[in-house]
Scaffold this motif. Structure first.
Motif, PDB file in Angstrom:
ATOM      1  N   MET A   1       0.844  -1.206   0.000  1.00 44.48           N
ATOM      2  CA  MET A   1       0.000   0.000   0.000  1.00 44.48           C
ATOM      3  C   MET A   1       0.873   1.247   0.000  1.00 44.48           C
ATOM      4  O   MET A   1       1.864   1.317   0.727  1.00 44.48           O
ATOM      5  N   LYS A   2       0.509   2.243  -0.813  1.00 45.71           N
ATOM      6  CA  LYS A   2       1.248   3.489  -0.870  1.00 45.71           C
ATOM      7  C   LYS A   2       1.027   4.294   0.407  1.00 45.71           C
ATOM      8  O   LYS A   2      -0.043   4.231   1.014  1.00 45.71           O
ATOM      9  N   ARG A   3       2.048   5.061   0.790  1.00 49.59           N
ATOM     10  CA  ARG A   3       1.975   5.768   2.075  1.00 49.59           C
ATOM     11  C   ARG A   3       2.269   7.258   1.887  1.00 49.59           C
ATOM     12  O   ARG A   3       3.222   7.636   1.197  1.00 49.59           O
ATOM     13  N   VAL A   4       1.455   8.086   2.532  1.00 45.29           N
ATOM     14  CA  VAL A   4       1.634   9.537   2.503  1.00 45.29           C
ATOM     15  C   VAL A   4       1.664  10.059   3.927  1.00 45.29           C
ATOM     16  O   VAL A   4       0.878   9.619   4.778  1.00 45.29           O
ATOM     17  N   ILE A   5       2.570  10.997   4.187  1.00 49.26           N
ATOM     18  CA  ILE A   5       2.620  11.688   5.475  1.00 49.26           C
ATOM     19  C   ILE A   5       2.117  13.109   5.285  1.00 49.26           C
ATOM     20  O   ILE A   5       2.511  13.808   4.354  1.00 49.26           O
ATOM     21  N   LEU A   6       1.236  13.548   6.179  1.00 49.54           N
ATOM     22  CA  LEU A   6       0.753  14.921   6.228  1.00 49.54           C
ATOM     23  C   LEU A   6       1.245  15.526   7.534  1.00 49.54           C
ATOM     24  O   LEU A   6       1.037  14.938   8.601  1.00 49.54           O
ATOM     25  N   THR A   7       1.889  16.666   7.473  1.00 43.21           N
ATOM     26  CA  THR A   7       2.444  17.233   8.695  1.00 43.21           C
ATOM     27  C   THR A   7       2.065  18.693   8.864  1.00 43.21           C
ATOM     28  O   THR A   7       1.932  19.443   7.890  1.00 43.21           O
ATOM     29  N   GLY A   8       1.883  19.091  10.101  1.00 42.92           N
ATOM     30  CA  GLY A   8       1.526  20.469  10.439  1.00 42.92           C
ATOM     31  C   GLY A   8       1.044  20.512  11.876  1.00 42.92           C
ATOM     32  O   GLY A   8       0.704  19.476  12.458  1.00 42.92           O
ATOM     33  N   GLY A   9       1.027  21.676  12.452  1.00 45.33           N
ATOM     34  CA  GLY A   9       0.588  21.723  13.852  1.00 45.33           C
ATOM     35  C   GLY A   9       0.305  23.122  14.337  1.00 45.33           C
ATOM     36  O   GLY A   9       0.382  24.099  13.598  1.00 45.33           O
ATOM     37  N   GLY A  10      -0.049  23.182  15.612  1.00 43.28           N
ATOM     38  CA  GLY A  10      -0.241  24.472  16.273  1.00 43.28           C
ATOM     39  C   GLY A  10      -1.677  24.940  16.297  1.00 43.28           C
ATOM     40  O   GLY A  10      -2.287  25.033  17.352  1.00 43.28           O
ATOM     41  N   THR A  11      -2.237  25.245  15.142  1.00 36.68           N
ATOM     42  CA  THR A  11      -3.563  25.865  15.091  1.00 36.68           C
ATOM     43  C   THR A  11      -4.476  25.132  14.106  1.00 36.68           C
ATOM     44  O   THR A  11      -4.028  24.327  13.291  1.00 36.68           O
ATOM     45  N   GLY A  12      -5.751  25.498  14.160  1.00 38.60           N
ATOM     46  CA  GLY A  12      -6.718  24.912  13.247  1.00 38.60           C
ATOM     47  C   GLY A  12      -6.420  25.221  11.798  1.00 38.60           C
ATOM     48  O   GLY A  12      -6.697  24.413  10.916  1.00 38.60           O
ATOM     49  N   GLY A  13      -5.852  26.406  11.544  1.00 39.87           N
ATOM     50  CA  GLY A  13      -5.528  26.778  10.176  1.00 39.87           C
ATOM     51  C   GLY A  13      -4.568  25.825   9.511  1.00 39.87           C
ATOM     52  O   GLY A  13      -4.607  25.628   8.290  1.00 39.87           O
ATOM     53  N   HIS A  14      -3.681  25.203  10.299  1.00 38.14           N
ATOM     54  CA  HIS A  14      -2.744  24.216   9.773  1.00 38.14           C
ATOM     55  C   HIS A  14      -3.325  22.808   9.818  1.00 38.14           C
ATOM     56  O   HIS A  14      -3.036  21.988   8.941  1.00 38.14           O
ATOM     57  N   CYS A  15      -4.129  22.523  10.837  1.00 43.59           N
ATOM     58  CA  CYS A  15      -4.575  21.147  11.064  1.00 43.59           C
ATOM     59  C   CYS A  15      -5.865  20.770  10.342  1.00 43.59           C
ATOM     60  O   CYS A  15      -6.027  19.605   9.945  1.00 43.59           O
ATOM     61  N   LEU A  16      -6.782  21.711  10.174  1.00 44.17           N
ATOM     62  CA  LEU A  16      -8.057  21.370   9.543  1.00 44.17           C
ATOM     63  C   LEU A  16      -7.895  20.905   8.097  1.00 44.17           C
ATOM     64  O   LEU A  16      -8.531  19.921   7.694  1.00 44.17           O
ATOM     65  N   PRO A  17      -7.048  21.553   7.273  1.00 43.17           N
ATOM     66  CA  PRO A  17      -6.852  21.004   5.920  1.00 43.17           C
ATOM     67  C   PRO A  17      -6.190  19.631   5.930  1.00 43.17           C
ATOM     68  O   PRO A  17      -6.433  18.824   5.026  1.00 43.17           O
ATOM     69  N   ILE A  18      -5.378  19.352   6.948  1.00 41.12           N
ATOM     70  CA  ILE A  18      -4.780  18.020   7.070  1.00 41.12           C
ATOM     71  C   ILE A  18      -5.862  16.975   7.273  1.00 41.12           C
ATOM     72  O   ILE A  18      -5.840  15.892   6.665  1.00 41.12           O
ATOM     73  N   GLN A  19      -6.846  17.294   8.134  1.00 42.07           N
ATOM     74  CA  GLN A  19      -7.937  16.350   8.379  1.00 42.07           C
ATOM     75  C   GLN A  19      -8.713  16.067   7.094  1.00 42.07           C
ATOM     76  O   GLN A  19      -9.068  14.916   6.800  1.00 42.07           O
TER      77      GLN A  19
ATOM     78  N   ASP B   1      -2.305   4.637   2.639  1.00 38.97           N
ATOM     79  CA  ASP B   1      -1.924   4.558   4.051  1.00 38.97           C
ATOM     80  C   ASP B   1      -1.406   5.923   4.486  1.00 38.97           C
ATOM     81  O   ASP B   1      -0.317   6.350   4.087  1.00 38.97           O
ATOM     82  N   CYS B   2      -2.194   6.614   5.282  1.00 41.26           N
ATOM     83  CA  CYS B   2      -1.900   8.012   5.598  1.00 41.26           C
ATOM     84  C   CYS B   2      -1.556   8.182   7.073  1.00 41.26           C
ATOM     85  O   CYS B   2      -2.212   7.600   7.946  1.00 41.26           O
ATOM     86  N   TYR B   3      -0.514   8.961   7.341  1.00 42.51           N
ATOM     87  CA  TYR B   3      -0.114   9.288   8.711  1.00 42.51           C
ATOM     88  C   TYR B   3      -0.095  10.801   8.886  1.00 42.51           C
ATOM     89  O   TYR B   3       0.213  11.543   7.949  1.00 42.51           O
ATOM     90  N   ILE B   4      -0.411  11.234  10.111  1.00 43.50           N
ATOM     91  CA  ILE B   4      -0.347  12.649  10.460  1.00 43.50           C
ATOM     92  C   ILE B   4       0.768  12.851  11.482  1.00 43.50           C
ATOM     93  O   ILE B   4       0.815  12.162  12.508  1.00 43.50           O
ATOM     94  N   ILE B   5       1.662  13.774  11.195  1.00 38.40           N
ATOM     95  CA  ILE B   5       2.720  14.148  12.134  1.00 38.40           C
ATOM     96  C   ILE B   5       2.408  15.551  12.624  1.00 38.40           C
ATOM     97  O   ILE B   5       2.333  16.499  11.832  1.00 38.40           O
ATOM     98  N   THR B   6       2.219  15.703  13.921  1.00 38.65           N
ATOM     99  CA  THR B   6       1.818  16.997  14.462  1.00 38.65           C
ATOM    100  C   THR B   6       2.475  17.222  15.820  1.00 38.65           C
ATOM    101  O   THR B   6       3.325  16.429  16.260  1.00 38.65           O
TER     102      THR B   6
END
Length: 352
Positions: free
Chosen positions: A1-19, A31-36
């Motif tokens: 399975m292909k894997r993508v990492i999405l990273t960002g943190g701190g505020t909703g402006g960075h995290c909501l598009p990640i979601q 296969d998606c991972y979030i690094i925050t």
């Protein structure tokens, strides 16, 4: 399975598009991972917690000196995560940890991209331009991008939360004026004083029944509730997880001008009063708000000019101008890119 990492943190402006991106990629069996970071993790309550990795920062502070001290620790953790997960592609959405995380990916020669949420290029993304394969932008004319990097700059729009409204939804009563007050994901102290008083005045002097959804800081919730009292129908919370619905159902949005909120206002075509956060880096919230003002959807009030009288007068103009409200509601829906997740996927799928 292909894997993508999405990273960002701190505020909703960075995290909501990640979601939004996480949900979209997961539907495509990626296969998606979030690094925050610690603050960012709270924005993902509905996501499998095993898919979220929290970067540890020895010193929790936004001061530059402490961020520099944290940098090597965050960089080393990032290297370990890359070597463990071995992603096919990584996309950064802003916040402190994005810079060291993407730099570690570049150092290990992984494929990386950055998303610029604001109307002016941020310092971290400017620094990363040589390392990234793509710079995805929310706005079609993002400022401060050097001409040498325009070939890797692609306007995709902002991944926003969509409200799947029913066609049979009840229309707002003629005597109701629904207002949504958004102080950013962390609320805003200045919003808790002037805005409720202005709304009270609007209701008392104009034979209108105001209905308010007000996002306030935790320490200000009692103050805001007491100001509205029983005279204004209000819902005051620290955070609304169904904010797209609140915006969609509103007649007016009063808000800071983070990119996520600005793009949601454009998408749902709502009149707005915008008070840019005065300490935003590169004054990006002002430039975001200008995107709405240029489209005749929003009116900017600078934070230092915010008072009960000024906010009342701007609300009154919008309340009385039913023709303009109707024009905005039926204006061109193509003001925003309706499928940013698909555009990003189409661009990176050859690397997956």
């Amino acid at each position: 399975m292909k894997r993508v990492i999405l990273t960002g943190g701190g505020t909703g402006g960075h995290c909501l598009p990640i979601q939004v991106m996480f949900d979209s990629f997961s539907q495509k069996k990626i296969d998606c991972y979030i690094i925050t970071d610690k603050r960012g993790r709270s924005f993902f309550p509905s996501i499998n917690q095993e898919k979220i990795i929290t970067i540890w920062k020895p010193i929790e502070s936004n001061k530059r000196i402490f961020q520099l001290l944290n940098l090597p620790i965050v960089f080393i953790q990032s290297l370990i995560i890359f070597l463990k997960l071995k992603p096919n592609f990584t996309i950064g959405f802003g916040g402190y940890i994005t810079l060291p995380f993407l730099l570690s990916g570049s150092f290990l020669r992984y494929k990386i991209a950055a998303h610029e949420a604001n109307a002016v290029l941020g310092k971290s993304n400017k620094f990363l331009l040589r390392q990234i394969k793509y710079l995805f932008t929310s706005f079609d004319k993002t400022q401060n991008i050097h001409k040498n990097f325009l070939n890797k700059t692609i306007h995709v729009g902002m991944p926003i939360r969509l409200y799947r409204f029913s066609k049979s939804i009840k229309k707002n009563s003629e005597n109701n004026f629904k207002i949504c007050v958004i102080g950013g994901s962390q609320g805003a102290k200045s919003f808790s004083n002037s805005i409720p008083k202005a709304i009270m005045r609007l209701q008392n002097e104009n034979n209108v029944r105001c209905v308010v959804n007000h996002q306030a800081r935790k320490e200000d919730i009692s103050l805001v509730k007491n100001t509205y009292g029983s005279r204004v129908k209000s819902n005051v919370r620290q955070f609304f997880y169904d904010m797209p619905r609140r915006i969609f159902e509103s007649d007016l949005v009063i808000s800071r001008s983070g990119s996520s909120t600005v793009n949601e206002i454009i998408f749902y075509r709502k009149p707005s009063i915008l008070i840019p956060y005065p300490y935003a880096i590169e004054d990006h919230q002002y430039h975001n708000a200008r995107e709405l003002e240029k489209r005749l959807i929003g009116k900017i009030i600078l934070n230092q000019d915010l008072n009960t009288q000024k906010i009342y007068l701007e609300m009154l103009k919008i309340f009385k101008n039913k023709v303009k409200r109707k024009y905005i509601a039926f204006s061109n829906p193509k003001l925003v890119n309706l499928n940013p997740c698909e555009k990003i996927y189409d661009l990176i799928k050859s690397d997956l």
